[in-house]
Design an enzyme around this catalytic site. Structure first.
Site, PDB file in Angstrom:
ATOM      1  N   ARG A  37      -0.481 -80.762   3.399  1.00 33.30           N
ATOM      2  CA  ARG A  37       0.568 -81.767   3.543  1.00 33.30           C
ATOM      3  C   ARG A  37       1.292 -81.681   4.891  1.00 33.30           C
ATOM      4  NH1 ARG A  37       2.312 -84.491  -0.834  1.00 33.30           N
ATOM      5  NH2 ARG A  37       4.436 -84.600  -0.015  1.00 33.30           N
ATOM      6  N   ASP A  54       5.377 -74.611  -4.038  1.00 32.53           N
ATOM      7  CA  ASP A  54       5.894 -75.708  -4.846  1.00 32.53           C
ATOM      8  C   ASP A  54       7.270 -75.334  -5.369  1.00 32.53           C
ATOM      9  OD1 ASP A  54       6.408 -77.794  -6.540  1.00 32.53           O
ATOM     10  OD2 ASP A  54       4.501 -77.676  -7.622  1.00 32.53           O
ATOM     11  N   ASN A  80      16.365 -79.420   2.494  1.00 34.53           N
ATOM     12  CA  ASN A  80      16.110 -80.853   2.426  1.00 34.53           C
ATOM     13  C   ASN A  80      15.282 -81.268   1.220  1.00 34.53           C
ATOM     14  OD1 ASN A  80      15.518 -83.665   3.882  1.00 34.53           O
ATOM     15  ND2 ASN A  80      13.544 -82.799   3.241  1.00 34.53           N
ATOM     16  N   TYR A 135      19.152 -86.441 -11.732  1.00 35.72           N
ATOM     17  CA  TYR A 135      19.264 -86.333 -10.273  1.00 35.72           C
ATOM     18  C   TYR A 135      20.732 -86.190  -9.870  1.00 35.72           C
ATOM     19  CZ  TYR A 135      18.905 -87.750  -5.345  1.00 35.72           C
ATOM     20  OH  TYR A 135      18.984 -87.806  -3.973  1.00 35.72           O
ATOM     21  N   LYS A 139      22.507 -82.990  -7.851  1.00 39.32           N
ATOM     22  CA  LYS A 139      23.140 -83.158  -6.551  1.00 39.32           C
ATOM     23  C   LYS A 139      24.620 -82.759  -6.583  1.00 39.32           C
ATOM     24  CE  LYS A 139      19.692 -84.356  -3.974  1.00 39.32           C
ATOM     25  NZ  LYS A 139      19.246 -83.449  -2.892  1.00 39.32           N
ATOM     26  N   VAL A 166      18.009 -94.155   2.155  1.00 37.15           N
ATOM     27  CA  VAL A 166      17.119 -94.459   3.273  1.00 37.15           C
ATOM     28  C   VAL A 166      15.711 -94.783   2.776  1.00 37.15           C
ATOM     29  CG1 VAL A 166      18.425 -93.139   4.956  1.00 37.15           C
ATOM     30  CG2 VAL A 166      16.675 -91.989   3.612  1.00 37.15           C
ATOM     31  N   THR A 168      12.646 -93.931   2.526  1.00 35.27           N
ATOM     32  CA  THR A 168      11.584 -92.934   2.442  1.00 35.27           C
ATOM     33  C   THR A 168      10.774 -93.201   1.177  1.00 35.27           C
ATOM     34  OG1 THR A 168      12.987 -91.423   1.189  1.00 35.27           O
ATOM     35  CG2 THR A 168      13.029 -91.236   3.601  1.00 35.27           C
TER      36      THR A 168
END
Length: 237
Positions: A37, A54, A80, A135, A139, A166, A168
């Protein structure tokens, strides 16, 4: 010139951040799930190194820390890597940054990727153990982790960053924020000295905002760190 680790750097914000840092003359070690990757930096140049593993598999996270240790003490680590999918969200978004923070030598700067969606997260920590965390939950927790580190580790600056929505792979084509603006804050926090506040900030496009109140609550931070220690068997000193 700084030595910087960027997790989740195979694509999207992580790749953009790592490429910008490399273009700025810094030594960047990138993390990806597998060697296949990893792509070269956009515009040429080379990575200073690659670590793989992973982060959705808790058993692989210590191996990522061991690989990173071979490069020495980092000047900055940018956490990130992220996912929106349950049940992996808690592991990738919260547990992995916690374990890497606890297992690696303390860098001068730690940057944790948050999201505006953290404001909808729960302060109930049971989903951290049972895999039901959303999620938003993950966060909120990683934002509180950043604030906890900022208040506990003298000599290490810890910041949380909302990169915006954004376009992505994770954000999707309908995202309305600018991809370049999405990584500029991380680059600046990792490499510049004129940062105010020097630690404990919640950032969006190079400006600070107020996060969810729980993120700065010492009692919630203590509960979170205890829950993470119980979940992982690793204590954050």
């Amino acid at each position: 010139m700084a030595l910087i680790l960027v997790t989740g750097a195979s694509s999207g914000l992580g790749y953009a951040t790592a490429t910008a840092l490399t273009a700025g003359g810094h030594d960047v070690v990138v993390h990806a799930r597998t060697p296949a990757r990893v792509a070269a930096p956009a515009g040429g140049g080379r990575w200073a190194g690659v670590v793989t593993g992973d982060l959705a598999e808790m058993g692989e996270i210590p191996g990522v820390a061991r690989q990173a240790a071979a490069f020495g003490r980092f000047d900055a680590v940018i956490h990130n890597a992220g996912t929106m999918h349950t049940p992996e969200a808690a592991t990738v978004n919260t547990i992995a940054p916690y374990l890497l923070t606890a297992l690696m030598d303390r860098p001068s700067r730690l940057i944790y990727l948050s999201s505006s969606m953290h404001r909808g997260g729960s302060t109930g920590l049971a989903p951290l153990a049972d895999g039901a965390a959303s999620y938003s939950d993950s966060k909120l927790w990683v934002t509180a982790l950043a604030m906890a580190v900022a208040s506990r580790w003298e000599g290490t600056a810890a910041q949380a960053v909302d990169p915006g929505w954004v376009p992505t792979r994770m954000g999707g084509p309908g995202a309305t924020d600018d991809l370049t603006a999405g990584h500029r804050t991380q680059v600046r926090l990792a490499t510049h000295d004129d940062i105010t506040p020097p630690t404990g900030g919640y950032w969006y496009h190079q400006r600070t905002q107020n996060p969810h109140p729980a993120a700065h609550d010492p009692k919630f931070q203590d509960r979170l760190l205890q829950a993470l220690e119980e979940r992982t068997g690793v204590r954050l000193d």
